[in-house]
Design a protein around this motif. Structure first.
Motif, PDB file in Angstrom:
ATOM      1  N   PHE A  60       0.793  -1.223   0.000  1.00 49.73           N
ATOM      2  CA  PHE A  60       0.000   0.000   0.000  1.00 49.73           C
ATOM      3  C   PHE A  60       0.830   1.279   0.000  1.00 49.73           C
ATOM      4  N   SER A  61       2.141   1.167  -0.079  1.00 48.09           N
ATOM      5  CA  SER A  61       2.949   2.384  -0.142  1.00 48.09           C
ATOM      6  C   SER A  61       3.003   2.872  -1.583  1.00 48.09           C
ATOM      7  N   GLY A  62       3.117   4.157  -1.745  1.00 45.40           N
ATOM      8  CA  GLY A  62       3.098   4.749  -3.078  1.00 45.40           C
ATOM      9  C   GLY A  62       4.491   4.969  -3.630  1.00 45.40           C
ATOM     10  N   CYS A  63       4.515   5.232  -4.912  1.00 43.63           N
ATOM     11  CA  CYS A  63       5.752   5.532  -5.617  1.00 43.63           C
ATOM     12  C   CYS A  63       5.614   6.907  -6.243  1.00 43.63           C
ATOM     13  N   THR A  64       6.704   7.646  -6.273  1.00 44.26           N
ATOM     14  CA  THR A  64       6.731   8.923  -6.959  1.00 44.26           C
ATOM     15  C   THR A  64       7.852   8.869  -7.990  1.00 44.26           C
ATOM     16  N   ASN A  65       7.514   9.197  -9.224  1.00 39.12           N
ATOM     17  CA  ASN A  65       8.483   9.218 -10.307  1.00 39.12           C
ATOM     18  C   ASN A  65       8.387  10.557 -11.015  1.00 39.12           C
ATOM     19  N   VAL A  66       9.544  11.087 -11.401  1.00 39.20           N
ATOM     20  CA  VAL A  66       9.597  12.365 -12.101  1.00 39.20           C
ATOM     21  C   VAL A  66      10.369  12.168 -13.392  1.00 39.20           C
ATOM     22  N   ALA A  67       9.818  12.684 -14.480  1.00 37.95           N
ATOM     23  CA  ALA A  67      10.505  12.658 -15.774  1.00 37.95           C
ATOM     24  C   ALA A  67      10.460  14.068 -16.334  1.00 37.95           C
ATOM     25  N   GLY A  68      11.521  14.478 -16.984  1.00 39.07           N
ATOM     26  CA  GLY A  68      11.582  15.831 -17.519  1.00 39.07           C
ATOM     27  C   GLY A  68      11.742  15.865 -19.020  1.00 39.07           C
ATOM     28  N   ASP A  69      11.190  16.896 -19.610  1.00 32.91           N
ATOM     29  CA  ASP A  69      11.357  17.185 -21.030  1.00 32.91           C
ATOM     30  C   ASP A  69      12.690  17.917 -21.194  1.00 32.91           C
ATOM     31  N   ILE A  70      13.099  18.170 -22.425  1.00 31.46           N
ATOM     32  CA  ILE A  70      14.333  18.915 -22.644  1.00 31.46           C
ATOM     33  C   ILE A  70      14.191  20.319 -22.072  1.00 31.46           C
ATOM     34  N   THR A  71      15.266  20.857 -21.583  1.00 28.64           N
ATOM     35  CA  THR A  71      15.268  22.212 -21.066  1.00 28.64           C
ATOM     36  C   THR A  71      15.348  23.170 -22.248  1.00 28.64           C
ATOM     37  N   ARG A  72      14.550  24.200 -22.187  1.00 31.05           N
ATOM     38  CA  ARG A  72      14.544  25.205 -23.242  1.00 31.05           C
ATOM     39  C   ARG A  72      14.879  26.561 -22.637  1.00 31.05           C
ATOM     40  N   SER A  73      15.398  27.441 -23.473  1.00 31.81           N
ATOM     41  CA  SER A  73      15.579  28.824 -23.058  1.00 31.81           C
ATOM     42  C   SER A  73      14.783  29.698 -24.011  1.00 31.81           C
ATOM     43  N   ILE A  74      14.149  30.710 -23.466  1.00 27.95           N
ATOM     44  CA  ILE A  74      13.362  31.652 -24.252  1.00 27.95           C
ATOM     45  C   ILE A  74      14.204  32.907 -24.419  1.00 27.95           C
ATOM     46  N   HIS A  75      14.547  33.208 -25.663  1.00 26.86           N
ATOM     47  CA  HIS A  75      15.380  34.369 -25.970  1.00 26.86           C
ATOM     48  C   HIS A  75      14.528  35.475 -26.560  1.00 26.86           C
ATOM     49  N   HIS A  76      14.875  36.697 -26.241  1.00 26.16           N
ATOM     50  CA  HIS A  76      14.179  37.857 -26.768  1.00 26.16           C
ATOM     51  C   HIS A  76      14.543  38.027 -28.235  1.00 26.16           C
ATOM     52  N   LEU A  77      13.577  38.413 -29.024  1.00 26.15           N
ATOM     53  CA  LEU A  77      13.849  38.754 -30.412  1.00 26.15           C
ATOM     54  C   LEU A  77      14.323  40.209 -30.460  1.00 26.15           C
ATOM     55  N   PRO A  78      15.148  40.551 -31.452  1.00 29.86           N
ATOM     56  CA  PRO A  78      15.629  41.945 -31.528  1.00 29.86           C
ATOM     57  C   PRO A  78      14.487  42.967 -31.614  1.00 29.86           C
ATOM     58  N   SER A  79      13.375  42.572 -32.196  1.00 21.23           N
ATOM     59  CA  SER A  79      12.254  43.508 -32.369  1.00 21.23           C
ATOM     60  C   SER A  79      11.318  43.560 -31.158  1.00 21.23           C
ATOM     61  N   SER A  80      11.571  42.762 -30.134  1.00 22.16           N
ATOM     62  CA  SER A  80      10.670  42.768 -28.976  1.00 22.16           C
ATOM     63  C   SER A  80      11.430  43.083 -27.701  1.00 22.16           C
TER      64      SER A  80
END
Length: 142
Positions: free
Chosen positions: A15-35
């Motif tokens: 009756f004990s539970g399990c916790t699992n974590v999986a991650g997607d690729i890390t992304r970076s959000i860069h500003h566009l020159p016009s914004s």
């Protein structure tokens, strides 16, 4: 008596539970020159985008982080949720870090759950940012 003792020892394991974590690729959000993409602008756009997809976002949008969660599976013995987080980069760097993870909690052992995770909502958000000329997502290996 021996059976009762064995049952008593095995019950917590059953009756004990399990916790699992999986991650997607890390992304970076860069500003566009016009914004001029500030944290406030990015967090507001992300909040609107992910809320429309059924995510529960923190109502307290601090300038230090952004976080949304969405239940992917919610059954009695197992729950799965996706978490999307955005953190601002350093003051000298014009980017934000975008992370997404999947949390599995319940009675299904980790051996039966994939360690691979790709969040299509995050990919769609990156497309949205590019199309609205707010920013550009880059994966961690670019």
């Amino acid at each position: 008596m021996e059976r009762l003792r064995t049952l008593f020892i095995l019950c917590p394991l059953i009756f004990s539970g399990c916790t699992n974590v999986a991650g997607d690729i890390t992304r970076s959000i860069h500003h566009l020159p016009s914004s001029s993409l500030s944290s406030d602008t990015l967090f507001a756009a992300a909040g609107h985008f992910f809320t429309n997809l059924g995510y529960q976002c923190d109502s307290n949008h601090q300038a230090t982080r952004f976080r949304c969660t969405k239940a992917l599976r919610d059954v009695y013995i197992h729950q799965t949720r996706a978490v999307v987080q955005i953190y601002p980069g350093d003051a000298e760097v014009t980017h934000h870090s975008l992370f997404t993870t999947r949390w599995d909690e319940g009675l299904i052992p980790g051996e039966f759950i994939s360690s691979e995770f790709t969040n299509p909502d995050v990919a769609a958000f990156c497309d949205y940012l590019r199309e609205d000329e707010l920013g550009l997502c880059r994966s961690g290996d670019e």
